[in-house]
Design a protein around this motif. Structure first.
Motif, PDB file in Angstrom:
ATOM      1  N   UNK A 226      79.078   4.387   3.446  1.00  0.00           N
ATOM      2  CA  UNK A 226      78.142   5.522   3.521  1.00  0.00           C
ATOM      3  C   UNK A 226      78.254   6.345   4.790  1.00  0.00           C
ATOM      4  N   UNK A 227      78.953   5.845   5.808  1.00  0.00           N
ATOM      5  CA  UNK A 227      79.068   6.583   7.063  1.00  0.00           C
ATOM      6  C   UNK A 227      77.948   6.226   8.034  1.00  0.00           C
ATOM      7  N   UNK A 228      78.088   6.723   9.245  1.00  0.00           N
ATOM      8  CA  UNK A 228      77.137   6.422  10.316  1.00  0.00           C
ATOM      9  C   UNK A 228      76.264   7.637  10.613  1.00  0.00           C
ATOM     10  N   UNK A 229      74.976   7.390  10.749  1.00  0.00           N
ATOM     11  CA  UNK A 229      74.067   8.477  11.131  1.00  0.00           C
ATOM     12  C   UNK A 229      74.387   8.913  12.563  1.00  0.00           C
ATOM     13  N   UNK A 230      74.291  10.196  12.865  1.00  0.00           N
ATOM     14  CA  UNK A 230      74.618  10.690  14.218  1.00  0.00           C
ATOM     15  C   UNK A 230      73.863   9.965  15.322  1.00  0.00           C
ATOM     16  N   UNK A 231      72.576   9.645  15.090  1.00  0.00           N
ATOM     17  CA  UNK A 231      71.800   8.982  16.146  1.00  0.00           C
ATOM     18  C   UNK A 231      72.300   7.569  16.408  1.00  0.00           C
ATOM     19  N   UNK A 232      72.899   6.923  15.397  1.00  0.00           N
ATOM     20  CA  UNK A 232      73.475   5.595  15.585  1.00  0.00           C
ATOM     21  C   UNK A 232      74.846   5.694  16.236  1.00  0.00           C
ATOM     22  N   UNK A 233      75.606   6.691  15.839  1.00  0.00           N
ATOM     23  CA  UNK A 233      76.966   6.854  16.358  1.00  0.00           C
ATOM     24  C   UNK A 233      76.977   6.986  17.868  1.00  0.00           C
ATOM     25  N   UNK A 234      75.971   7.624  18.421  1.00  0.00           N
ATOM     26  CA  UNK A 234      75.926   7.864  19.871  1.00  0.00           C
ATOM     27  C   UNK A 234      75.647   6.597  20.678  1.00  0.00           C
ATOM     28  N   UNK A 235      75.045   5.596  20.051  1.00  0.00           N
ATOM     29  CA  UNK A 235      74.700   4.365  20.778  1.00  0.00           C
ATOM     30  C   UNK A 235      75.362   3.142  20.159  1.00  0.00           C
ATOM     31  N   UNK A 236      76.437   3.385  19.395  1.00  0.00           N
ATOM     32  CA  UNK A 236      77.062   2.334  18.600  1.00  0.00           C
ATOM     33  C   UNK A 236      77.563   1.168  19.446  1.00  0.00           C
ATOM     34  N   UNK A 237      78.061   1.450  20.630  1.00  0.00           N
ATOM     35  CA  UNK A 237      78.648   0.406  21.473  1.00  0.00           C
ATOM     36  C   UNK A 237      77.674  -0.097  22.536  1.00  0.00           C
TER      37      UNK A 237
ATOM     38  N   UNK B 242      67.072 -14.420   7.696  1.00  0.00           N
ATOM     39  CA  UNK B 242      68.012 -15.450   7.264  1.00  0.00           C
ATOM     40  C   UNK B 242      69.366 -15.307   7.963  1.00  0.00           C
ATOM     41  N   UNK B 243      69.754 -14.061   8.237  1.00  0.00           N
ATOM     42  CA  UNK B 243      71.032 -13.790   8.904  1.00  0.00           C
ATOM     43  C   UNK B 243      70.777 -12.878  10.106  1.00  0.00           C
ATOM     44  N   UNK B 244      70.296 -13.447  11.198  1.00  0.00           N
ATOM     45  CA  UNK B 244      69.965 -12.616  12.362  1.00  0.00           C
ATOM     46  C   UNK B 244      71.213 -11.992  12.977  1.00  0.00           C
ATOM     47  N   UNK B 245      71.082 -10.768  13.433  1.00  0.00           N
ATOM     48  CA  UNK B 245      72.173 -10.081  14.113  1.00  0.00           C
ATOM     49  C   UNK B 245      71.685  -9.602  15.471  1.00  0.00           C
ATOM     50  N   UNK B 246      72.422  -9.963  16.502  1.00  0.00           N
ATOM     51  CA  UNK B 246      72.033  -9.554  17.841  1.00  0.00           C
ATOM     52  C   UNK B 246      72.503  -8.136  18.160  1.00  0.00           C
ATOM     53  N   UNK B 247      73.411  -7.592  17.357  1.00  0.00           N
ATOM     54  CA  UNK B 247      73.912  -6.253  17.638  1.00  0.00           C
ATOM     55  C   UNK B 247      74.911  -6.234  18.779  1.00  0.00           C
ATOM     56  N   UNK B 248      75.794  -7.245  18.821  1.00  0.00           N
ATOM     57  CA  UNK B 248      76.761  -7.348  19.917  1.00  0.00           C
ATOM     58  C   UNK B 248      78.206  -7.179  19.468  1.00  0.00           C
TER      59      UNK B 248
END
Length: 280
Positions: A220-231, A242-248
């Protein structure tokens, strides 16, 4: 041992980013994910030990299967000619069935042997603490072969692969490159999970004397607001209790490649996203 090395490298990055954790939710997600990785690490150490002893019984079963091939051939040459036409027709059906099933058994055994080799290969390289000269084409092929154990990747995802011949090797720690590539591919596969006809493209190339690994998907692609802080660490759009994600994952990929002068860039629009891993 592969998972143990992964957990160790993940902890190193986590400790280096401790100052960037600014709320309790981040810490909770981080520790939940680390619990999962350390649990997997313990299982991985046991599994690696088992895998090292797996090849011997596989060889024994394969030898018995090859013996069956010879016995079937003997039966066809010596026994079948003595049968009456009526009996021979019945025998032929049973004979064809046994030969077909034995061939299927040999194919499955060959696949198991390839998986054992792959796990042992990755375990050896990822636990190696020394610097290696790494063939990125070979690394990517080996990593993609490991994904063949996942049903979604093997049967649902249409794959387009293109290699740049004689890509210059790069010197470094194997796990830095393998883990970075896996994080990018995992991210792409998660994006494809909601697509009717998922497609994944992997390319290697040389551009302006830089080695490029390109990973593209039709998610679906990345929203612009997410793309700017992706890393940025602890940024995630995925995960549940059930499947926690730390976002790392993406942050780690960038952090692991940075010492080599590596850069990860992203291009995204609805229906198409590309991650480009660029290395000098």
């Amino acid at each position: 041992m592969v998972l143990h090395a992964l957990a160790r490298r993940r902890m190193e990055v986590n400790l280096n980013t401790r100052k960037q954790v600014n709320n309790t939710d981040d810490w909770d997600r981080l520790f939940q994910e680390l619990r999962v990785y350390y649990r997997h690490s313990a299982v991985g150490r046991r599994t690696t030990g088992i895998i090292h002893h797996f090849n011997t019984p596989l060889q024994a079963i394969l030898m018995q299967s090859e013996l069956m091939v010879r016995k079937l051939q003997e039966e066809e040459n010596t026994f079948a000619p003595r049968l009456s036409p009526e009996l021979k027709a019945e025998w032929q059906k049973f004979f064809d069935y046994r030969r077909k099933k034995n061939r299927q058994l040999q194919e499955e055994l060959a696949q198991l042997q390839r998986l054992v080799h792959l796990i042992r290969y990755q375990s050896f390289h990822e636990d190696d603490q020394g610097v290696q000269n790494i063939d990125l084409n070979e690394l990517v092929r080996e990593e993609l072969a490991a994904y063949q154990t996942e049903w979604f990747f093997k049967y649902r995802v249409e794959k387009h692969l293109q290699w740049r011949d004689r890509l210059p090797p790069i010197s470094g720690f194997y796990i830095d490159f393998s883990q970075s590539f896996r994080n990018i591919v995992d991210n792409a596969l998660e994006a494809l999970s909601s697509v009717d006809k998922p497609s994944l493209t992997i390319e290697t190339r040389l551009d302006a004397n830089r080695r490029i690994i390109a990973v593209g998907d039709n998610g679906p692609g990345l929203a612009p607001e997410i793309r700017d802080i992706l890393f940025t660490p602890f940024v995630t759009t995925k995960g549940n209790p059930e499947k926690p994600r730390a976002g790392l994952g993406l942050f780690m990929a960038q952090r692991l490649l940075s010492p080599y002068g590596g850069v990860i860039t992203v291009k995204s629009r609805p229906g198409e996203t590309w991650f480009l891993l660029s290395l000098p």
